[in-house]
Design an enzyme around this catalytic site. Structure first.
Site, PDB file in Angstrom:
ATOM      1  N   LYS A 166       2.327   2.163   7.134  1.00 43.07           N
ATOM      2  CA  LYS A 166       2.763   1.368   8.286  1.00 43.07           C
ATOM      3  C   LYS A 166       3.689   2.179   9.193  1.00 43.07           C
ATOM      4  O   LYS A 166       4.255   3.201   8.789  1.00 43.07           O
ATOM      5  CB  LYS A 166       3.525   0.126   7.804  1.00 43.07           C
TER       6      LYS A 166
ATOM      7  N   TYR B 102      -0.262   4.509  10.537  1.00 43.40           N
ATOM      8  CA  TYR B 102      -0.548   3.525  11.594  1.00 43.40           C
ATOM      9  C   TYR B 102       0.738   3.346  12.398  1.00 43.40           C
ATOM     10  O   TYR B 102       1.805   3.113  11.808  1.00 43.40           O
ATOM     11  CB  TYR B 102      -0.914   2.158  10.988  1.00 43.40           C
TER      12      TYR B 102
ATOM     13  N   ARG C 113       0.843  -1.197   0.000  1.00 41.02           N
ATOM     14  CA  ARG C 113       0.000   0.000   0.000  1.00 41.02           C
ATOM     15  C   ARG C 113       0.884   1.255   0.000  1.00 41.02           C
ATOM     16  O   ARG C 113       2.086   1.185   0.221  1.00 41.02           O
ATOM     17  CB  ARG C 113      -0.901   0.010   1.249  1.00 41.02           C
TER      18      ARG C 113
ATOM     19  N   GLU D  85      -4.723   4.702  13.976  1.00 42.55           N
ATOM     20  CA  GLU D  85      -5.580   3.772  14.735  1.00 42.55           C
ATOM     21  C   GLU D  85      -6.190   4.380  15.983  1.00 42.55           C
ATOM     22  O   GLU D  85      -7.108   3.800  16.565  1.00 42.55           O
ATOM     23  CB  GLU D  85      -4.816   2.483  15.086  1.00 42.55           C
TER      24      GLU D  85
ATOM     25  N   HIS E 110       0.590   1.746  16.019  1.00 42.74           N
ATOM     26  CA  HIS E 110       0.422   0.633  16.971  1.00 42.74           C
ATOM     27  C   HIS E 110       1.552   0.625  18.000  1.00 42.74           C
ATOM     28  O   HIS E 110       2.230  -0.385  18.197  1.00 42.74           O
ATOM     29  CB  HIS E 110       0.329  -0.711  16.224  1.00 42.74           C
TER      30      HIS E 110
ATOM     31  N   ASP F 244      -5.763 -10.970  14.513  1.00 42.48           N
ATOM     32  CA  ASP F 244      -4.851  -9.922  15.015  1.00 42.48           C
ATOM     33  C   ASP F 244      -5.099  -9.596  16.487  1.00 42.48           C
ATOM     34  O   ASP F 244      -4.279  -8.945  17.124  1.00 42.48           O
ATOM     35  CB  ASP F 244      -4.932  -8.656  14.142  1.00 42.48           C
TER      36      ASP F 244
HETATM   37  N1  NAD Z   1      -6.995 -10.120   9.741  1.00 46.27           N
HETATM   38  C1  NAD Z   1      -7.068  -8.910   9.222  1.00 46.27           C
HETATM   39  O1  NAD Z   1      -6.410  -8.598   8.229  1.00 46.27           O
HETATM   40  C2  NAD Z   1      -7.982  -7.890   9.825  1.00 46.27           C
HETATM   41  C3  NAD Z   1      -8.325  -6.728   9.118  1.00 46.27           C
HETATM   42  C4  NAD Z   1      -9.231  -5.827   9.698  1.00 46.27           C
HETATM   43  C5  NAD Z   1      -9.764  -6.089  10.972  1.00 46.27           C
HETATM   44  N2  NAD Z   1      -9.384  -7.221  11.634  1.00 46.27           N
HETATM   45  C6  NAD Z   1      -9.915  -7.575  12.972  1.00 46.27           C
HETATM   46  O2  NAD Z   1     -11.237  -8.076  12.878  1.00 46.27           O
HETATM   47  C7  NAD Z   1     -11.844  -7.980  14.170  1.00 46.27           C
HETATM   48  C8  NAD Z   1     -13.254  -7.402  14.025  1.00 46.27           C
HETATM   49  O3  NAD Z   1     -13.157  -6.045  13.645  1.00 46.27           O
HETATM   50  P1  NAD Z   1     -14.442  -5.128  13.445  1.00 46.27           P
HETATM   51  O4  NAD Z   1     -13.954  -3.831  12.870  1.00 46.27           O
HETATM   52  O5  NAD Z   1     -15.521  -5.858  12.760  1.00 46.27           O
HETATM   53  O6  NAD Z   1     -14.889  -4.872  14.964  1.00 46.27           O
HETATM   54  P2  NAD Z   1     -16.306  -4.305  15.461  1.00 46.27           P
HETATM   55  O7  NAD Z   1     -16.058  -3.700  16.793  1.00 46.27           O
HETATM   56  O8  NAD Z   1     -16.945  -3.487  14.397  1.00 46.27           O
HETATM   57  O9  NAD Z   1     -17.195  -5.628  15.625  1.00 46.27           O
HETATM   58  C9  NAD Z   1     -16.931  -6.613  16.586  1.00 46.27           C
HETATM   59  C10 NAD Z   1     -18.273  -7.237  16.982  1.00 46.27           C
HETATM   60  O10 NAD Z   1     -17.994  -8.366  17.826  1.00 46.27           O
HETATM   61  C11 NAD Z   1     -19.113  -8.453  18.703  1.00 46.27           C
HETATM   62  N3  NAD Z   1     -18.855  -9.386  19.798  1.00 46.27           N
HETATM   63  C12 NAD Z   1     -18.196  -9.184  20.957  1.00 46.27           C
HETATM   64  N4  NAD Z   1     -18.240 -10.309  21.697  1.00 46.27           N
HETATM   65  C13 NAD Z   1     -18.924 -11.239  20.981  1.00 46.27           C
HETATM   66  C14 NAD Z   1     -19.301 -12.589  21.211  1.00 46.27           C
HETATM   67  N5  NAD Z   1     -18.983 -13.237  22.333  1.00 46.27           N
HETATM   68  N6  NAD Z   1     -20.001 -13.228  20.249  1.00 46.27           N
HETATM   69  C15 NAD Z   1     -20.343 -12.611  19.095  1.00 46.27           C
HETATM   70  N7  NAD Z   1     -20.024 -11.333  18.841  1.00 46.27           N
HETATM   71  C16 NAD Z   1     -19.333 -10.660  19.756  1.00 46.27           C
HETATM   72  C17 NAD Z   1     -19.311  -6.999  19.121  1.00 46.27           C
HETATM   73  O11 NAD Z   1     -20.581  -6.819  19.749  1.00 46.27           O
HETATM   74  C18 NAD Z   1     -19.179  -6.293  17.794  1.00 46.27           C
HETATM   75  O12 NAD Z   1     -20.429  -6.124  17.144  1.00 46.27           O
HETATM   76  C19 NAD Z   1     -10.886  -7.114  14.996  1.00 46.27           C
HETATM   77  O13 NAD Z   1     -10.093  -7.938  15.811  1.00 46.27           O
HETATM   78  C20 NAD Z   1     -10.036  -6.432  13.950  1.00 46.27           C
HETATM   79  O14 NAD Z   1      -8.781  -6.013  14.450  1.00 46.27           O
HETATM   80  C21 NAD Z   1      -8.504  -8.103  11.088  1.00 46.27           C
END
Ligand code: NAD
Length: 367
Positions: free
Chosen positions: A75, A94, A15, A118, A96, A270
């Protein structure tokens, strides 16, 4: 203001901090922009595109840092870049910080003005500069899941949309946040049967209102999860507990109840993942199999689609870049509470409470 866009040198990062469209806006506002040669190539933007938008191309990263009052990137700076940051120079990216004491101490020493994407935070607690990456990852989760459900990719050989006379595949989405909703929408678009679970009733009500009838909401608890993993082909982990490790909603013993060849895409990797058997993987080697269940746990999913991710990221960063460039960081942050929350380290002082606490750096300084 003089703004610099260096090429990202962190491993596998394609990126770039600004698109030609963003540079066009900055030039229109009377600013000067320097872009390192080749900085946008990984995202499909070439030197000539930046030049047409009004930027000047510089050969080296050293030249870009040396001339710029503000650096806009993606980054956190890596070790080779630490010494390039100058006293009083704005670095908007970002960071972190909480995950690296070395980086934190290096930026304190360099005395730059570190504004972290972030931690820019809106009044309702949402993180506008993280949202687009969750949107990308949520949508991509279904694309990846569908691919790994194919037999040659070690999946159970299910086509998510089914065909006339054959029921569609079943997708279970854990978490109805940004990742979860985008994943559910993509899966529904393919014609899959979708179950989406959350503990937040407001989110479930919203999903229920806006999604088609083949997206079914269900409250998230162990009983319901145990029931559904027996019948679903693809499971998406999109759960987040702010600032904490994700809860293990699927434990090792539950895998044996799943179809052999079922796929888990744990986007929440993550934050440690919401499946006990999750461990981070890379785009080079994205999957592994435990108890016949395919696990896809890539920690930087948006990195595989740098064009989309760069445009999505810069769409949301540009308004802040413009505010910083037009007003200077002090006035921009005074007049924008969301941007002010992005201030992490200012001219040698940590100003963000959580970072000061994480590394025992005393009371955070006031800006
Ligand atoms: N792997 C990757 O490349 C990548 C990229 C972007 C985001 N992410 C990660 O994805 C994850 C989700 O991000 P997001 O932006 O959707 O977060 P978000 O806060 O928008 O959504 C998270 C949801 O999880 C729900 N939740 C909490 N406890 C729960 C449970 N026990 N059962 C069911 N649902 C529950 C919350 O109520 C919320 O609605 C984060 O950890 C984020 O860092 C990873």
């Amino acid at each position: 203001m003089i703004i610099g866009v260096p090429k990202e040198i962190k491993n596998n990062e394609s990126r770039v901090g600004m698109t030609p469209a963003g540079i066009f806006e900055l030039i229109k506002n009377g600013h000067t922009v320097y872009v390192q040669s080749g900085a946008g190539e990984g995202s499909g933007f070439f030197n000539s595109d930046y030049q047409k938008a009004g930027a000047t191309i510089l050969d080296t990263i050293g030249q870009v840092y040396a001339i710029s009052e503000m650096i806009v990137k993606v980054k956190e700076p890596i070790e080779e870049e630490y010494h390039l940051v100058q006293e009083g120079q704005i670095v908007f990216t970002y960071f972190h910080f909480a995950s690296s004491e070395t980086l934190t101490r290096a930026m304190i020493k360099q005395k730059g003005v570190c504004i972290a994407y972030e931690t820019v935070e809106d009044e309702d607690g949402s993180l506008p500069l993280l949202t687009p990456m969750s949107e990308v990852a949520g949508r991509m989760a279904i694309q990846q899941g569908a691919k790994y459900l194919e037999k040659p990719k070690k999946g159970r050989g299910v086509l998510l949309g089914g065909v006339p006379g054959v029921a569609p595949g079943k997708v279970l989405v854990l978490g109805a946040g940004t990742v979860g909703i985008q994943a559910a929408k993509m899966a529904a678009g393919l014609g899959a049967h979708v179950t989406i679970m959350d503990v937040n009733m407001k989110r479930l009500r919203y999903v229920n209102d806006v999604m088609p009838p083949h997206v079914v909401t269900e409250f998230s608890n162990e009983f319901n999860i145990r029931k559904h993993i027996k019948t679903h082909d693809l499971i998406i982990g999109g759960v987040l507990l702010k600032g904490a490790k994700a809860p293990n909603l699927i434990t090792r013993d539950m895998l044996k109840d799943m179809h052999p060849g079922a796929v888990i895409v744990d986007v929440a990797v993550d934050q440690g993942g919401c499946v006990e058997t999750t461990k981070a993987t890379t785009h080079e080697d994205p999957i592994y199999i435990i108890d016949d269940v395919v696990h896809y746990c890539v920690a930087n999913m948006p990195g595989a689609v740098p064009y989309t991710s760069t445009v999505a990221l810069t769409n949301v960063t540009l308004p802040y870049v413009l505010k910083l460039a037009n007003n200077g960081w002090q006035s921009a942050c005074q007049n924008d509470a969301s941007l002010e929350k992005g201030l992490n380290i200012v001219e040698g002082k940590v100003v963000y409470k959580e970072i000061a606490e994480t590394f025992d750096l005393g009371t955070p300084a006031l800006v």
